[in-house]
Design an enzyme around this catalytic site. Structure first.
Site, PDB file in Angstrom:
ATOM      1  CB  VAL A  77       8.095   7.702  15.228  1.00 58.05           C
ATOM      2  CG1 VAL A  77       7.050   7.863  16.335  1.00 58.05           C
ATOM      3  CG2 VAL A  77       8.883   8.981  15.040  1.00 58.05           C
ATOM      4  CB  ALA A  78       6.356   2.862  13.889  1.00 60.51           C
TER       5      ALA A  78
ATOM      6  CG  ASP B  52      27.746 -15.516  61.074  1.00 61.22           C
ATOM      7  OD1 ASP B  52      28.635 -16.375  61.028  1.00 61.22           O
ATOM      8  OD2 ASP B  52      27.302 -15.034  62.116  1.00 61.22           O
TER       9      ASP B  52
ATOM     10  CB  ILE C 165      10.367   4.386  19.848  1.00 61.03           C
ATOM     11  CG1 ILE C 165      11.392   5.082  18.954  1.00 61.03           C
ATOM     12  CG2 ILE C 165      10.692   4.605  21.329  1.00 61.03           C
ATOM     13  CD1 ILE C 165      12.801   4.600  19.141  1.00 61.03           C
TER      14      ILE C 165
ATOM     15  CD  GLU D 136       5.357   4.256  20.853  1.00 59.38           C
ATOM     16  OE1 GLU D 136       5.329   2.997  20.836  1.00 59.38           O
ATOM     17  OE2 GLU D 136       5.237   4.946  19.829  1.00 59.38           O
TER      18      GLU D 136
END
Length: 538
Positions: A268-269, A315, A271, A273
């Site tokens: 979890v840490a 062009d 990831i 956030e």
């Protein structure tokens, strides 16, 4: 063609027949992509692997009793979604409002009367009347045309207006050579016409292009691909590291449940956030900055795609330049005459050998200017620049004449036009006949190679002399030299005849060359410099 659509051009369709055909063919509009609902836009904010990883991390945090961590992650997810949702929904609704604002009126003949209706209400068989400056509302087969030219750059990419006529063409002629048709989405640059609608909506040439665009698959942006790759790498790296830590802990005699909880906590840490919200805020800021510059973007991630541009292919004519030709030089056998002044300005000087001269005192210059003004279908009223209307090349000739005090509306009072040979792409020339003192003055302009080929004499030192093969070769070489310097070249010639029915393209007296430049847009230099400073090649 009229028989195929069962319509009489002088009466047009009846109201009841229009209703029947409208039901059969549908409204005359392109198929629009399905509008996104607010719910779909909101749902799309959660379609990211990083966001899904954060959601998984929040669930795990709640499962293990870490409520504060779980709530913090959920708040981050919803703030990120809210920013993306608000920015995208505003852009989408703005674009939808713009589409609703664009409604074109067109003139049609129905029930024997001329009416003005919305272009969406046109049906195959309608008789439509158009004039210079009008947008073409559908694909139309011409039945009458007067000095008609159309800008078909949206279909063919060619910025030069195309001359139109009513004569039949080959059945398998490519789109750019269908001279008896005008197409939806193009515009008329001059002249007037009447025609029968042959295709509407999705069945038009523009509609087929729209269908191909709609069928194209939506691709992910570079940022979306990188975030997706980052999410995948995070999953595998997190699983590998937490797995190794859990196994090592068990080997050292730690409790299995404790090591599992520790591994999950580390996962979890791991990831990030803050990543989604930082990326979203950065893109939202870019989107707002572009909106302030009148650029609408309907997908937040597209901002980053624009930022990834490293080459711009553009062009030149009408894009980098103003598509407003200017005669800056006249080449005669007497020498070279420079013309100063802006494109639509009546103020300018004629310079010869470094000195300002009176162009009307130089017969060679005066003759070229008069022929350029006579062999012309553009409009430039004396003292009324806002009345300028027509093809840029022809307008440039009128302006050059105006700088010398020569105006078409004044010349044709004494030399009225009695016949016109419209520009022929096969010959690359145009001619007009003007009655003058009981005879006819023929004014011809066209490609230098073509005009020189049908000229037998030239004006030299005020006299008419034979145009020998060596002189013709010298003029062709001079034409090539000037073209290589960026000029667009136009040759002018004339003759006087007693019969207005003769072939205009023979035994001409060559007068000289008009050298034209298309000035760049005022902000092009700065824009290209900014691109180069940003590492973008143009």
């Amino acid at each position: 063609m009229l028989r195929d659509f069962d319509v009489e051009p002088t009466k047009g369709l009846s109201t009841s027949e229009v209703k029947t055909r409208l039901k059969r063919h549908g409204p005359n509009r392109l198929k629009e992509a399905k509008g996104k609902s607010a719910f779909i836009v909101l749902l799309n904010q959660f379609k990211s692997l990083i966001v899904l990883l954060l959601a998984a991390a929040a669930l795990v945090s709640f499962a293990f009793g870490d409520v504060i961590e779980g709530v913090a992650i959920v708040v981050v997810i919803f703030i990120n979604a809210a920013i993306g949702f608000v920015m995208e929904i505003r852009a989408i609704r703005s674009m939808e409002a713009l589409r609703r604002m664009v409604r074109i009126n067109t003139r049609v003949r129905r029930d024997g009367h001329l009416q003005e209706v919305f272009a969406e209400e046109l049906v195959p068989g309608d008789i439509v009347i158009l004039e210079g400056g009008d947008l073409v509302p559908s694909d139309i087969r011409l039945i009458e045309a007067s000095k008609l030219q159309a800008d078909e750059s949206s279909l063919t990419g060619e910025s030069i207006p195309v001359s139109k006529r009513t004569e039949p063409i080959e059945e398998d002629a490519p789109l750019a050579e269908r001279t008896n048709m005008v197409y939806m989405g193009t515009s008329l640059t001059r002249g007037s016409c009447e025609g029968v609608v042959v295709s509407t909506g999705i069945n038009t040439e523009l509609g087929q292009i729209a269908s191909l665009v709609e069928e194209a698959k939506e691709e992910t942006t570079p940022l979306e691909r990188r975030l997706e790759l980052l999410g995948q790498n995070l999953i595998w790296a997190t699983l590998a590291i937490t797995g190794i830590i859990a196994i090592l802990g068990v080997i050292r005699g730690k409790e299995l449940i404790l090591m599992i909880e520790t591994a999950i906590a580390l996962a979890v840490a791991a990831i990030p956030e803050g990543l989604p919200i930082v990326a979203t805020i950065a893109l939202a800021r870019g989107m707002m900055r572009m909106a302030r510059r009148n650029a609408l973007i309907n997908r937040l991630s597209a901002v980053e795609t624009l930022g990834s541009t490293n080459i711009i292919c553009t062009d030149k004519t009408g894009t980098l330049t103003e598509n407003r030709m200017t005669v800056t030089r006249i080449e005669t056998d007497s020498g070279e005459f420079e013309i100063t002044g802006e494109q639509l300005s009546r103020k300018g000087d004629f310079i010869f050998n470094g000195k300002v001269i009176d162009p009307l005192s130089e017969k060679a210059v005066r003759d070229i200017l008069e022929i350029g003004v006579l062999c012309n279908n553009a409009t430039l009223r004396k003292g009324a620049e806002e009345k300028a209307l027509g093809e840029p090349l022809e307008l440039s000739l009128l302006v050059a004449g105006a700088k010398a005090g020569i105006y078409r509306e004044e010349i044709i009072k004494t030399a009225p036009e009695v016949r016109e040979e419209s520009f022929d792409p096969a010959l690359n020339m145009m001619a007009t006949f003007h009655k003058e003192n009981g005879r006819y003055r023929v004014a011809v302009k066209g490609a230098p190679e073509s005009v020189l080929d049908v000229s037998t004499s030239l004006v030299s030192s005020g006299d008419k002399n034979e145009l020998s093969p060596s002189l013709r070769k010298r003029w062709l070489e001079r034409n090539t030299e000037l073209a290589q310097k960026g000029f667009r070249m136009l040759a002018l010639a004339t003759k006087v005849v007693s019969d207005e029915t003769v072939n205009p393209y023979e035994n001409l007296t060559f007068l000289g060359l008009a050298c034209l430049l298309d000035p760049p847009r005022s902000d092009v230099r700065e824009s290209i410099l900014q691109c180069r400073e940003s590492g973008i090649r143009v």
